[in-house]
Write a protein that holds these residues in place. Structure first.
Motif, PDB file in Angstrom:
ATOM      1  N   LEU A   1      38.739  40.498  45.044  1.00 54.26           N
ATOM      2  CA  LEU A   1      39.134  41.960  44.621  1.00 54.26           C
ATOM      3  C   LEU A   1      38.547  43.004  45.433  1.00 54.26           C
ATOM      4  CD1 LEU A   1      41.041  42.900  42.003  1.00 54.26           C
ATOM      5  CD2 LEU A   1      38.872  43.281  40.797  1.00 54.26           C
ATOM      6  N   PHE A   2      37.638  42.806  45.393  1.00 56.77           N
ATOM      7  CA  PHE A   2      36.788  43.805  47.154  1.00 56.77           C
ATOM      8  C   PHE A   2      37.428  43.708  47.808  1.00 56.77           C
ATOM      9  CE2 PHE A   2      32.270  44.110  43.939  1.00 56.77           C
ATOM     10  CZ  PHE A   2      32.650  45.603  44.531  1.00 56.77           C
TER      11      PHE A   2
ATOM     12  N   PHE B   1      42.704  48.840  42.009  1.00 52.93           N
ATOM     13  CA  PHE B   1      41.488  48.356  41.824  1.00 52.93           C
ATOM     14  C   PHE B   1      41.178  49.329  40.542  1.00 52.93           C
ATOM     15  CE2 PHE B   1      36.579  48.274  42.928  1.00 52.93           C
ATOM     16  CZ  PHE B   1      36.259  46.907  43.261  1.00 52.93           C
TER      17      PHE B   1
ATOM     18  N   THR C   1      35.673  36.437  41.451  1.00 55.19           N
ATOM     19  CA  THR C   1      36.286  37.138  41.250  1.00 55.19           C
ATOM     20  C   THR C   1      36.730  38.857  42.415  1.00 55.19           C
ATOM     21  OG1 THR C   1      37.430  35.954  39.073  1.00 55.19           O
ATOM     22  CG2 THR C   1      37.797  37.794  39.750  1.00 55.19           C
TER      23      THR C   1
ATOM     24  N   HIS D   1      47.165  40.108  49.598  1.00 55.72           N
ATOM     25  CA  HIS D   1      46.982  40.533  48.071  1.00 55.72           C
ATOM     26  C   HIS D   1      47.891  39.783  47.686  1.00 55.72           C
ATOM     27  CE1 HIS D   1      44.980  44.222  49.264  1.00 55.72           C
ATOM     28  NE2 HIS D   1      46.387  44.281  50.097  1.00 55.72           N
ATOM     29  N   PHE D   2      48.474  38.733  48.186  1.00 60.72           N
ATOM     30  CA  PHE D   2      49.448  37.670  47.117  1.00 60.72           C
ATOM     31  C   PHE D   2      48.733  36.858  46.779  1.00 60.72           C
ATOM     32  CE2 PHE D   2      51.464  33.802  48.143  1.00 60.72           C
ATOM     33  CZ  PHE D   2      52.279  33.285  46.995  1.00 60.72           C
TER      34      PHE D   2
ATOM     35  N   PHE E   1      48.827  46.953  45.054  1.00 58.11           N
ATOM     36  CA  PHE E   1      48.572  46.516  46.387  1.00 58.11           C
ATOM     37  C   PHE E   1      49.603  45.768  47.589  1.00 58.11           C
ATOM     38  CE2 PHE E   1      44.378  45.312  44.268  1.00 58.11           C
ATOM     39  CZ  PHE E   1      43.511  46.232  44.058  1.00 58.11           C
ATOM     40  N   LEU E   2      50.350  45.327  46.521  1.00 52.17           N
ATOM     41  CA  LEU E   2      51.532  44.664  46.984  1.00 52.17           C
ATOM     42  C   LEU E   2      52.746  46.457  47.690  1.00 52.17           C
ATOM     43  CD1 LEU E   2      51.906  41.021  45.886  1.00 52.17           C
ATOM     44  CD2 LEU E   2      51.814  41.701  47.987  1.00 52.17           C
TER      45      LEU E   2
ATOM     46  N   ILE F   1      44.425  35.019  40.157  1.00 52.52           N
ATOM     47  CA  ILE F   1      44.041  35.941  38.825  1.00 52.52           C
ATOM     48  C   ILE F   1      44.760  34.751  37.865  1.00 52.52           C
ATOM     49  CG2 ILE F   1      45.783  37.466  36.336  1.00 52.52           C
ATOM     50  CD1 ILE F   1      46.077  39.701  39.787  1.00 52.52           C
TER      51      ILE F   1
ATOM     52  N   PHE G   1      41.784  32.069  37.846  1.00 51.47           N
ATOM     53  CA  PHE G   1      40.611  32.525  37.125  1.00 51.47           C
ATOM     54  C   PHE G   1      41.224  32.586  35.167  1.00 51.47           C
ATOM     55  CE2 PHE G   1      40.638  37.260  37.653  1.00 51.47           C
ATOM     56  CZ  PHE G   1      41.077  38.313  36.186  1.00 51.47           C
TER      57      PHE G   1
ATOM     58  N   SER H   1      48.532  41.713  55.192  1.00 51.20           N
ATOM     59  CA  SER H   1      48.494  42.412  53.953  1.00 51.20           C
ATOM     60  C   SER H   1      49.055  42.495  52.075  1.00 51.20           C
ATOM     61  CB  SER H   1      48.868  44.679  54.317  1.00 51.20           C
ATOM     62  OG  SER H   1      48.723  44.801  52.575  1.00 51.20           O
ATOM     63  N   LEU H   2      50.250  41.946  53.038  1.00 53.86           N
ATOM     64  CA  LEU H   2      51.314  40.976  51.508  1.00 53.86           C
ATOM     65  C   LEU H   2      49.872  39.610  51.552  1.00 53.86           C
ATOM     66  CD1 LEU H   2      54.656  41.826  53.207  1.00 53.86           C
ATOM     67  CD2 LEU H   2      53.656  42.926  51.292  1.00 53.86           C
TER      68      LEU H   2
ATOM     69  N   HIS I   1      48.294  44.492  39.828  1.00 50.90           N
ATOM     70  CA  HIS I   1      48.866  44.251  41.834  1.00 50.90           C
ATOM     71  C   HIS I   1      49.888  44.132  42.219  1.00 50.90           C
ATOM     72  CE1 HIS I   1      44.947  41.886  41.895  1.00 50.90           C
ATOM     73  NE2 HIS I   1      44.508  42.369  41.481  1.00 50.90           N
TER      74      HIS I   1
ATOM     75  N   ASP J   1      45.465  37.019  46.309  1.00 52.26           N
ATOM     76  CA  ASP J   1      44.252  37.712  44.984  1.00 52.26           C
ATOM     77  C   ASP J   1      45.255  37.964  43.993  1.00 52.26           C
ATOM     78  OD1 ASP J   1      42.572  39.260  43.701  1.00 52.26           O
ATOM     79  OD2 ASP J   1      42.940  40.993  44.349  1.00 52.26           O
ATOM     80  N   VAL J   2      46.454  38.064  43.385  1.00 52.56           N
ATOM     81  CA  VAL J   2      47.804  37.509  42.233  1.00 52.56           C
ATOM     82  C   VAL J   2      47.500  36.203  42.178  1.00 52.56           C
ATOM     83  CG1 VAL J   2      50.298  37.754  41.408  1.00 52.56           C
ATOM     84  CG2 VAL J   2      48.927  39.360  43.664  1.00 52.56           C
TER      85      VAL J   2
ATOM     86  N   SER K   1      39.955  43.410  48.803  1.00 55.44           N
ATOM     87  CA  SER K   1      42.122  43.508  48.906  1.00 55.44           C
ATOM     88  C   SER K   1      41.707  44.995  48.709  1.00 55.44           C
ATOM     89  CB  SER K   1      42.586  43.369  47.136  1.00 55.44           C
ATOM     90  OG  SER K   1      42.968  41.614  47.126  1.00 55.44           O
ATOM     91  N   LEU K   2      40.554  45.795  48.009  1.00 54.46           N
ATOM     92  CA  LEU K   2      40.239  47.174  47.867  1.00 54.46           C
ATOM     93  C   LEU K   2      39.822  46.978  50.109  1.00 54.46           C
ATOM     94  CD1 LEU K   2      40.291  49.417  46.958  1.00 54.46           C
ATOM     95  CD2 LEU K   2      37.530  49.494  46.538  1.00 54.46           C
TER      96      LEU K   2
END
Lengths: 129, 211
Positions: free
Chosen positions: B83-84, A34, B79, B191-192, A78-79, B198, B201, B187-188, A74, B194-195, B86-87
């Motif tokens: 990101l938050f 993070f 963004t 997070h995916f 994360f992954l 990226i 943005f 979860s995958l 990430h 979020d990728v 994801s955490l």
């Protein structure tokens, strides 16, 4: 029946030898990921939003390289990508996908750029409408 | 058709052409790899949408360009939301691994809240653009923008629905192996997304404004 290696019972995090679909993260791992992501996001935004910090070309280069690094961050934090999970097949699938994506993206951009560049000026595409 | 000619004498077992040897497959043993393969194919969808953006992203048709339209402060907040989330989802998975149901539910709720904020901000941005007459019909640039960002937003929407369904299931049945597996898949997925963001943005918003 449900011989899932990670049943709900807590049994530590060391699953390395198992046929384990999803490697586990740790609290510290997520926090490190993070923090890195915040840094890797904040810098490109700052470079673009604060005018005059960099020339447009430098700023674009910074944005793209930071994005690539952040995607890797990430993937790792994360992954939980690694070469071991699912006997290496997740990594194989990822590499295959990256190859296809790179071919498709560069191919599309390359071909379409030259299509535009070779278009006759009076065909109504390149001129302003 | 050939399928109509297959008639069986009464009392006979249907012929079995598949593997009838019993052998153990742990329930859900291949789910995570299968879900990963789905994500990779989803990745190809987004790659094509990024390619479309790369080709059409500067065809304004005399209309507004990214500099006039995009509000980077809003994108930065968006963004941060993703990101938050994801955490917090990461913390939900840790609580799940430790078998702490209430904690996991709490982190999942936090994830849902951040995801909802993300969607709300994105919908606000879209409606703002459309209100200004910069809808997807205005130019190829805006068509590809709405398709790419909208597809990502749609994924987040379905992720949120999935999250709520899983929270209900965890509330009803607890952290049984099936639910843990589903949480790992989401979860995958989360997070995916979020990728992918990226890429959005960077290539859409930041490089768009730089152009």
């Amino acid at each position: 029946m449900s011989a899932d290696p990670h049943a709900a019972a807590p049994h530590g995090h060391g699953h390395d030898g198992h046929h384990d679909g999803a490697p586990h993260g740790s609290r510290k791992g997520y926090l490190v990921g993070f923090a890195l992501s915040v840094l890797l996001t904040a810098v490109p935004f700052a470079v673009v939003m604060l005018n005059g910090l960099a020339t447009p070309n430098t700023a674009a280069a910074i944005c793209m390289s930071f994005a690539i690094v952040q995607i890797v961050v990430h993937m790792v934090f994360f992954l939980h990508m690694n070469t071991r999970s699912e006997g290496g097949w997740t990594m194989m699938a990822l590499i295959f996908t990256i190859i296809i994506v790179v071919i498709a993206l560069t191919g599309s951009l390359w071909v379409m750029y030259h299509m535009n560049a070779n278009m006759m000026p009076d065909m109504g595409m390149s001129g302003g409408m | 058709m050939a399928t109509d000619t297959l008639t069986l004498p009464p009392g006979a077992d249907a012929p079995a052409f598949w593997d009838t040897d019993p052998h153990e497959h742990p329930s859900g043993g291949s789910t995570m790899l299968g879900f990963w393969l789905y994500l990779m194919s989803d990745c190809l969808i987004f790659a094509m949408l990024f390619a479309a953006w790369g080709v059409y992203g500067s065809s304004y048709a005399g209309g507004p360009d990214p500099k006039e339209l995009f509000d980077l402060k809003l994108v930065a907040v968006n963004t941060a939301m993703l990101l938050f989330s994801s955490l917090t989802y990461g913390f939900a998975m840790i609580a799940t691994d430790e078998g702490k149901k209430a904690q996991a539910q709490g982190w999942l709720a936090a994830t849902g809240l951040f995801g909802l904020c993300f969607l709300a901000i994105e919908l606000y941005e879209f409606s703002h653009l459309i209100h200004e007459g910069a809808g997807p019909w205005r130019s190829a640039f805006l068509s590809s923008f709405f398709t790419l960002v909208g597809t990502h937003g749609l994924h987040v929407t379905f992720g949120l629905i999935w999250l709520v369904v899983l929270m209900v299931q965890v509330a009803q049945r607890g952290l049984v192996p099936e639910n843990v597996r589903r949480l790992q898949c989401l979860s995958l997925f989360w997070h995916f997304l979020d990728v992918i963001w990226i890429g959005v943005f960077t290539f859409v918003y930041l490089l768009g404004v730089l152009r």
